[in-house]
Enzyme design. Sequence first.
Site, short mmCIF file in Angstrom:
data_model
loop_
_atom_site.label_atom_id
_atom_site.label_comp_id
_atom_site.label_asym_id
_atom_site.label_seq_id
_atom_site.Cartn_x
_atom_site.Cartn_y
_atom_site.Cartn_z
N ARG A 120 4.45 -28.00 -72.07
CA ARG A 120 5.14 -26.89 -72.76
C ARG A 120 5.34 -25.77 -71.75
NH1 ARG A 120 4.58 -28.77 -78.14
NH2 ARG A 120 6.67 -28.00 -78.47
N GLN A 125 11.45 -26.80 -70.88
CA GLN A 125 12.01 -26.55 -72.22
C GLN A 125 13.27 -27.37 -72.51
OE1 GLN A 125 12.25 -22.30 -72.50
NE2 GLN A 125 10.60 -22.20 -74.00
N ASP A 128 12.41 -30.74 -73.78
CA ASP A 128 11.36 -30.76 -74.78
C ASP A 128 11.90 -31.17 -76.16
OD1 ASP A 128 9.24 -30.30 -76.47
OD2 ASP A 128 8.71 -28.35 -75.63
N SER A 131 10.23 -29.77 -79.35
CA SER A 131 10.69 -28.44 -79.75
C SER A 131 12.05 -28.49 -80.40
CB SER A 131 10.79 -27.51 -78.53
OG SER A 131 9.53 -27.13 -78.11
N TYR A 227 -1.49 -25.48 -77.59
CA TYR A 227 -1.72 -26.11 -78.90
C TYR A 227 -2.95 -25.52 -79.56
CZ TYR A 227 1.71 -29.67 -77.66
OH TYR A 227 2.86 -30.32 -77.33
P1 NAD Z 1 2.28 -27.89 -83.32
O1 NAD Z 1 3.41 -28.65 -83.95
O2 NAD Z 1 1.29 -28.60 -82.50
O3 NAD Z 1 1.50 -27.11 -84.49
C1 NAD Z 1 2.18 -26.29 -85.39
C2 NAD Z 1 1.37 -25.04 -85.62
O4 NAD Z 1 0.27 -25.33 -86.46
C3 NAD Z 1 0.79 -24.41 -84.37
O5 NAD Z 1 1.28 -23.09 -84.23
C4 NAD Z 1 -0.71 -24.43 -84.62
O6 NAD Z 1 -1.38 -23.33 -84.07
C5 NAD Z 1 -0.75 -24.43 -86.13
N1 NAD Z 1 -2.04 -24.80 -86.75
C6 NAD Z 1 -2.91 -25.77 -86.40
N2 NAD Z 1 -3.95 -25.79 -87.25
C7 NAD Z 1 -3.72 -24.82 -88.19
C8 NAD Z 1 -4.44 -24.35 -89.32
N3 NAD Z 1 -5.62 -24.87 -89.67
N4 NAD Z 1 -3.89 -23.33 -90.03
C9 NAD Z 1 -2.71 -22.78 -89.68
N5 NAD Z 1 -1.99 -23.18 -88.61
C10 NAD Z 1 -2.50 -24.19 -87.87
O7 NAD Z 1 2.86 -26.66 -82.47
P2 NAD Z 1 4.19 -26.57 -81.63
O8 NAD Z 1 5.29 -26.11 -82.50
O9 NAD Z 1 4.37 -27.82 -80.86
O10 NAD Z 1 3.86 -25.39 -80.65
C11 NAD Z 1 2.63 -25.33 -79.95
C12 NAD Z 1 2.66 -24.18 -78.97
O11 NAD Z 1 3.48 -24.49 -77.85
C13 NAD Z 1 3.23 -22.90 -79.52
O12 NAD Z 1 2.51 -21.85 -78.95
C14 NAD Z 1 4.61 -22.86 -79.01
O13 NAD Z 1 5.13 -21.55 -78.97
C15 NAD Z 1 4.38 -23.43 -77.63
N6 NAD Z 1 5.59 -24.02 -77.06
C16 NAD Z 1 5.92 -23.65 -75.80
C17 NAD Z 1 7.06 -24.23 -75.22
C18 NAD Z 1 7.47 -23.90 -73.84
O14 NAD Z 1 7.06 -22.90 -73.31
N7 NAD Z 1 8.24 -24.76 -73.25
C19 NAD Z 1 7.80 -25.13 -75.93
C20 NAD Z 1 7.41 -25.47 -77.23
C21 NAD Z 1 6.28 -24.90 -77.77
#
Ligand code: NAD
Length: 378
Positions: A120, A125, A128, A131, A227
Site C-alpha cells: 500500500r 497505487q 492497487d 483499492s 492494515y
Molecule cells: P481493509 O479492507 O483491510 O479494512 C477495512 C477497514 O476495516 C480498515 O480501515 C480497518 O482498520 C477496519 N477495521 C478492522 N477491524 C475493525 C473493527 N473491529 N472495527 C472497525 N473497523 C475495523 O482496509 P483497506 O481499505 O484495504 O485499507 C487499509 C489501509 O491501507 C488504510 O489505511 C488505507 O487508507 C491504506 N491504503 C493505502 C494505499 C496506498 O497508500 N497506496 C492504498 C490503499 C489503502
Amino acid sequence: MVVTALPSPSEERRLALVPPAIKRLRTLGHEVRVPAGYGTPLGVSDAELEEAGAVIVAAEDAMAEADVAVVVQPPTPAALAGLRPGTFVLGFLDPFFALPTVRALVEGQLRGMCVELMPRSTYAQKMDALSSQASLAGYVAVVLAAQRIDKVLPMMSTPAGTIAPARVFVLGVGVAGLQAIATAKRMGARVDAYDTRPVVAEQVRSLGARFVEFDLGGDQGQTDQGYAKALSEEQLARQREQMAKIVAQSDVVITTAQVFGRTAPRLLDAAAIGGMKPGSVVVDLAASTGGNVEGTVAGREVVTDNGVRIIGLHPLPASVARDASLMYAANVVHLIEHAWHDGVLRSPSEDGIVDAVLLTDDGAVRNEHVRERLEASA
Ligand code: NAD
C-alpha cells in the site's frame, strides 16, 4: 509476451482486459489473446476486442501459449490445468482463502502474481486493484441501501412536512468505508463512522461525517502496511456493547471491517440487529470473508424476523462492471508494465512490488503467511 485473459466464472461480469488496456498492452509490444465471446458479459463484442488489438482464440488455445494469464477471480484448479509450467497467473487469487487454487498453482509449477498482496505505497497505487474495487464497493453499498430502504436519505422540507435525513453508520473506514461515507453524504444522509485505527478520524471529519469513539482498552492501531491489527475477543465484545446504541439509531449500517489475511471480525450480533428498526438495512461488505454481521448470508439478501434487511451480495463492484473492469484492467496493465522489463520479470530481490505480489514460484509458496495457511490445511 503473450498476455491471455482466462474466462471468468459465469456469474462474474467484470473483465480483466478491456479495449483501452488491450491497446496499451499492444503499444508495449505484447500479444493479447482473449477467448471468443470474452466480452459478452459487458456487451463488448469480439470485433471491438479485435479492433483494440486482441486475437480472438478458442478457449483451449487461449491457455496453451499464454505467458501471462490474467484473471478477475481466483481460477479453479481445473481452469488452470491447460497452462504450461512457468506461466504467470495474474489477478485476484484470494491467497488466504482460495487454498485449492494456491495448491494448484504450486503443483502446476505456475507463478501466481497476486494483486491482493500489492504494497500500500503511493507508487503502487496505480496497480492497487484492492483499492480500485473497494472504492466502487463502498459506492455500490450506499446506492444499494438507498434502493432497499423504505425512506429517503436526505432531509426534505415539503408542504406536507419535514422528513429527517436517514442516519447511516459506516463501520470500518478503509478505502471502501471512505467512499461509502462520501457517497452517503452526497446523498444527504447524516453519517457516523467508526474504525479501530484512530488515524482515520480526521479523514472521516474532512468528509463531513462524525467519527464516533469507543473505549476498547488494550492495543489497537495498525500494522506497517496500514492494515488494522486484530482485536482480542474481549475488545470485540466491548466494541459490540458500545456500538449497540448507535446501531439501533441507524437506518443504514454499512460494515467494511477487515483484518488482512483473516476472517472478518464479527461486529454486529443478533442482539444488535434485533435492536434495529424494522425496514432498516445492513450492507455487509465483508460477506465473502465470513461477514461482520451475524445472519449475513454470502451472496444473498435476507430479512430478519424483526424486518431488518441484511445484504451479503458480493462482489459488489461487479454490479458496476463497466467501470470496475476499466479500473481493474488498468491496474493489471500497470502491474505488467512495472513488473516486466524486455519480457523478463524483474528480480524479486531487487523489486519490492514483484517481491510482494509473486505468490508462487518454482513449485513453492513465497509468502510466509499463505504458506503457513496452506500447510495447516493439508
Ligand atoms: P481493509 O479492507 O483491510 O479494512 C477495512 C477497514 O476495516 C480498515 O480501515 C480497518 O482498520 C477496519 N477495521 C478492522 N477491524 C475493525 C473493527 N473491529 N472495527 C472497525 N473497523 C475495523 O482496509 P483497506 O481499505 O484495504 O485499507 C487499509 C489501509 O491501507 C488504510 O489505511 C488505507 O487508507 C491504506 N491504503 C493505502 C494505499 C496506498 O497508500 N497506496 C492504498 C490503499 C489503502
